[in-house]
Design a protein around this motif. Sequence first.
Motif, short mmCIF file in Angstrom:
data_model
loop_
_atom_site.label_atom_id
_atom_site.label_comp_id
_atom_site.label_asym_id
_atom_site.label_seq_id
_atom_site.Cartn_x
_atom_site.Cartn_y
_atom_site.Cartn_z
N ALA A 157 68.01 15.50 -5.45
CA ALA A 157 67.11 14.99 -4.42
C ALA A 157 67.90 14.51 -3.20
N GLN A 158 69.03 13.87 -3.46
CA GLN A 158 69.87 13.41 -2.36
C GLN A 158 70.43 14.59 -1.57
N MET A 159 70.75 15.67 -2.29
CA MET A 159 71.25 16.87 -1.62
C MET A 159 70.19 17.48 -0.72
N LYS A 160 68.92 17.42 -1.14
CA LYS A 160 67.83 17.93 -0.30
C LYS A 160 67.71 17.09 0.97
N PRO A 196 77.54 14.68 5.91
CA PRO A 196 78.37 14.92 4.70
C PRO A 196 77.59 15.03 3.40
N ASP A 197 78.19 15.73 2.45
CA ASP A 197 77.64 15.82 1.10
C ASP A 197 77.56 14.44 0.46
N PRO A 198 76.62 14.24 -0.47
CA PRO A 198 76.64 12.99 -1.23
C PRO A 198 77.82 13.02 -2.20
N LYS A 199 78.16 11.86 -2.74
CA LYS A 199 79.20 11.81 -3.76
C LYS A 199 78.65 12.44 -5.05
N TYR A 251 75.13 9.08 -4.67
CA TYR A 251 75.04 8.15 -3.55
C TYR A 251 75.68 8.76 -2.30
N LEU A 252 75.16 8.38 -1.15
CA LEU A 252 75.69 8.90 0.10
C LEU A 252 77.10 8.40 0.35
N ASP A 253 77.88 9.20 1.06
CA ASP A 253 79.26 8.85 1.37
C ASP A 253 79.30 8.11 2.71
N TRP A 254 79.24 6.78 2.63
CA TRP A 254 79.12 5.99 3.85
C TRP A 254 80.40 5.95 4.67
N THR A 255 81.53 6.19 4.07
CA THR A 255 82.76 6.24 4.86
C THR A 255 82.66 7.36 5.88
N LYS A 256 82.17 8.50 5.45
CA LYS A 256 82.03 9.66 6.35
C LYS A 256 80.85 9.50 7.29
N ILE A 257 79.75 8.93 6.78
CA ILE A 257 78.57 8.75 7.63
C ILE A 257 78.86 7.77 8.76
N ASN A 258 79.61 6.71 8.45
CA ASN A 258 79.95 5.73 9.49
C ASN A 258 80.75 6.37 10.62
N LYS A 259 81.68 7.24 10.27
CA LYS A 259 82.46 7.93 11.29
C LYS A 259 81.57 8.82 12.15
N LEU A 260 80.60 9.46 11.50
CA LEU A 260 79.66 10.30 12.22
C LEU A 260 78.78 9.47 13.14
N ASP A 273 79.62 2.46 -6.52
CA ASP A 273 78.81 3.39 -5.73
C ASP A 273 77.40 2.85 -5.54
N GLY A 274 76.92 2.97 -4.33
CA GLY A 274 75.59 2.49 -4.03
C GLY A 274 75.53 1.08 -3.52
N LEU A 275 76.66 0.36 -3.59
CA LEU A 275 76.71 -1.03 -3.12
C LEU A 275 77.44 -1.16 -1.79
N ASP A 276 78.12 -0.11 -1.33
CA ASP A 276 78.83 -0.21 -0.07
C ASP A 276 77.83 -0.50 1.05
N GLY A 277 78.18 -1.49 1.84
CA GLY A 277 77.30 -1.91 2.92
C GLY A 277 76.29 -2.98 2.54
N MET A 278 76.25 -3.32 1.25
CA MET A 278 75.30 -4.34 0.84
C MET A 278 75.71 -5.74 1.30
N GLN A 279 77.04 -5.96 1.43
CA GLN A 279 77.52 -7.27 1.87
C GLN A 279 78.76 -7.08 2.71
#
Length: 215
Positions: A78-81, A95-98, A102-111, A209-215
Amino acid sequence: MTQKTRSRTRAASRSRAARLTLLIAVPALALTTACGGAESSDDGVASVSDAPSTGQTKDGADASKGGGAQAKSAFYDAQMKFVQCMRKKITKDYPDPKLSGYLDWTKINKLQERMGNDVGKAGRGNACVSEMRKAMSLEPPRDTQKDYESMLAHAKCMRAHGVSKFTNPKLKDGSVLPGGDPNPASPEIKQDSPAYKQAEQACKDKLLDGLDGMQ
């Protein structure tokens, strides 16, 4: 699985706001379970009751979501969709999910630093909101105690690396309340400072995974 300041630089604000919004179906600031209130163990680390909820199977998996590998596979698919939708409607560079789904926020942040809010949330104009909600509804059940301990280790690491005001997460009524800035309404921690960025980089692996950005 967030879920809230997640004023700071525009880039920092965008990335945290996007991460929180992507968790519409699983609120970032309340990783809820059917457990009771928090208890304190002898080592000072809070804990929650390990009694399973009525919606869980004997192995702790949520029966409504399939549990185990099946649930993880459905979440990833579902995440891939959602990712494919973002690539089609927003940018081919999303970027692809891990492997965890869960989404790869390191790459999304750069984007986001390059494209801004167009790649935040469900994309410009909520272009992929239905795909986003579907993916979040299929997130496998999380272990509240492990999430809490992960956030606690991250908070301690941030303080050890110079961010002295970084607060600990809390357990309340079976939910995890992330730590971070002691005064989100009027931030006391400068997230755009070199010291903060260095600490964030040094401590990122403390978060599950899934907690990055929570705090």
